[in-house]
Design a protein around this motif. Structure first.
Motif, PDB file in Angstrom:
ATOM      1  N   GLY A  46       0.864  -1.180   0.000  1.00  0.00           N
ATOM      2  CA  GLY A  46       0.000   0.000   0.000  1.00  0.00           C
ATOM      3  C   GLY A  46       0.897   1.225   0.000  1.00  0.00           C
ATOM      4  O   GLY A  46       1.742   1.378   0.895  1.00  0.00           O
ATOM      5  N   TYR A  47       0.734   2.084  -1.002  1.00  0.00           N
ATOM      6  CA  TYR A  47       1.684   3.183  -1.183  1.00  0.00           C
ATOM      7  C   TYR A  47       0.984   4.540  -1.254  1.00  0.00           C
ATOM      8  O   TYR A  47      -0.024   4.698  -1.940  1.00  0.00           O
ATOM      9  N   VAL A  48       1.512   5.497  -0.524  1.00  0.00           N
ATOM     10  CA  VAL A  48       1.198   6.912  -0.691  1.00  0.00           C
ATOM     11  C   VAL A  48       2.536   7.641  -0.751  1.00  0.00           C
ATOM     12  O   VAL A  48       3.518   7.182  -0.165  1.00  0.00           O
ATOM     13  N   PRO A  49       2.605   8.754  -1.481  1.00  0.00           N
ATOM     14  CA  PRO A  49       3.899   9.455  -1.629  1.00  0.00           C
ATOM     15  C   PRO A  49       4.286  10.235  -0.372  1.00  0.00           C
ATOM     16  O   PRO A  49       4.204  11.465  -0.318  1.00  0.00           O
ATOM     17  N   THR A  50       4.695   9.512   0.645  1.00  0.00           N
ATOM     18  CA  THR A  50       5.140  10.067   1.925  1.00  0.00           C
ATOM     19  C   THR A  50       6.376   9.280   2.361  1.00  0.00           C
ATOM     20  O   THR A  50       6.676   8.233   1.778  1.00  0.00           O
ATOM     21  N   PRO A  51       7.074   9.737   3.395  1.00  0.00           N
ATOM     22  CA  PRO A  51       8.204   8.940   3.891  1.00  0.00           C
ATOM     23  C   PRO A  51       7.770   7.529   4.309  1.00  0.00           C
ATOM     24  O   PRO A  51       8.501   6.560   4.088  1.00  0.00           O
ATOM     25  N   GLU A  52       6.575   7.400   4.878  1.00  0.00           N
ATOM     26  CA  GLU A  52       6.071   6.084   5.269  1.00  0.00           C
ATOM     27  C   GLU A  52       5.840   5.205   4.032  1.00  0.00           C
ATOM     28  O   GLU A  52       6.158   4.018   4.037  1.00  0.00           O
ATOM     29  N   GLY A  53       5.300   5.790   2.976  1.00  0.00           N
ATOM     30  CA  GLY A  53       5.077   5.062   1.731  1.00  0.00           C
ATOM     31  C   GLY A  53       6.377   4.633   1.084  1.00  0.00           C
ATOM     32  O   GLY A  53       6.492   3.520   0.555  1.00  0.00           O
ATOM     33  N   GLU A  54       7.376   5.508   1.131  1.00  0.00           N
ATOM     34  CA  GLU A  54       8.687   5.170   0.564  1.00  0.00           C
ATOM     35  C   GLU A  54       9.328   4.019   1.333  1.00  0.00           C
ATOM     36  O   GLU A  54       9.929   3.120   0.733  1.00  0.00           O
ATOM     37  N   ALA A  55       9.192   4.041   2.666  1.00  0.00           N
ATOM     38  CA  ALA A  55       9.737   2.948   3.480  1.00  0.00           C
ATOM     39  C   ALA A  55       9.028   1.637   3.146  1.00  0.00           C
ATOM     40  O   ALA A  55       9.669   0.583   3.031  1.00  0.00           O
ATOM     41  N   ALA A  56       7.713   1.704   2.966  1.00  0.00           N
ATOM     42  CA  ALA A  56       6.940   0.506   2.622  1.00  0.00           C
ATOM     43  C   ALA A  56       7.360  -0.019   1.254  1.00  0.00           C
ATOM     44  O   ALA A  56       7.534  -1.234   1.080  1.00  0.00           O
ATOM     45  N   TYR A  57       7.549   0.874   0.285  1.00  0.00           N
ATOM     46  CA  TYR A  57       7.948   0.430  -1.053  1.00  0.00           C
ATOM     47  C   TYR A  57       9.319  -0.242  -1.015  1.00  0.00           C
ATOM     48  O   TYR A  57       9.508  -1.305  -1.605  1.00  0.00           O
ATOM     49  N   GLY A  58      10.267   0.352  -0.306  1.00  0.00           N
ATOM     50  CA  GLY A  58      11.602  -0.240  -0.211  1.00  0.00           C
ATOM     51  C   GLY A  58      11.563  -1.621   0.423  1.00  0.00           C
ATOM     52  O   GLY A  58      12.198  -2.567  -0.065  1.00  0.00           O
ATOM     53  N   ALA A  59      10.806  -1.767   1.504  1.00  0.00           N
ATOM     54  CA  ALA A  59      10.690  -3.066   2.179  1.00  0.00           C
ATOM     55  C   ALA A  59       9.982  -4.082   1.287  1.00  0.00           C
ATOM     56  O   ALA A  59      10.366  -5.250   1.234  1.00  0.00           O
ATOM     57  N   ALA A  60       8.947  -3.633   0.573  1.00  0.00           N
ATOM     58  CA  ALA A  60       8.199  -4.536  -0.317  1.00  0.00           C
ATOM     59  C   ALA A  60       9.070  -4.997  -1.482  1.00  0.00           C
ATOM     60  O   ALA A  60       9.014  -6.159  -1.888  1.00  0.00           O
TER      61      ALA A  60
END
Length: 129
Positions: free
Chosen positions: A6-20
């Protein structure tokens, strides 16, 4: 099976994308990126800009991971959409980003992340920036 983020363009979303991306590479599975704005919203800060999607696609290709981007608008709660797409794509894991919220903030505003963590019928990897 796939890895769903689940991605939104925020630091939290970037962390999720990297981990995914790391998880998809480790598992040898495709990655489905869900970046779904609320249906009917004239403008949404939740939608990743084209250049961001292009950069994420390049990162996935460099990692040898097949990436599918879904930006179809949703109705209702985003947690329901994440769980629906997880079922549809037979996700082996759901990856989400977490932000710090006070207990009172969670009580008043609710928490999509909390709903996903409690209602998912598969593993959820929750990361912080």
């Amino acid at each position: 099976m796939t890895v769903l983020v689940g991605y939104v363009p925020t630091p939290e979303g970037e962390a999720a994308y990297g981990a995914a991306l790391d998880e998809a590479q480790r598992r040898g599975e495709p990655l489905v990126l869900l970046n779904s704005p609320r249906s009917g919203a004239p403008v949404s800060a939740d939608v990743a800009p084209e250049d961001t999607v292009r950069e994420m696609t390049t990162r996935a290709q460099a990692s040898g991971v097949e990436l599918q981007v879904r930006q179809t608008p949703h109705t209702g709660e985003i947690a329901d959409e994440v769980l629906r797409v997880a079922q549809e794509t037979d996700a082996s894991v759901i990856v989400i980003g977490l932000r710090k919220r006070s207990p009172v903030g969670k009580l008043i505003m609710g928490s999509s992340a909390q709903r996903i963590l409690l209602d998912a019928d598969r593993p959820v990897l929750a990361v912080k920036p």
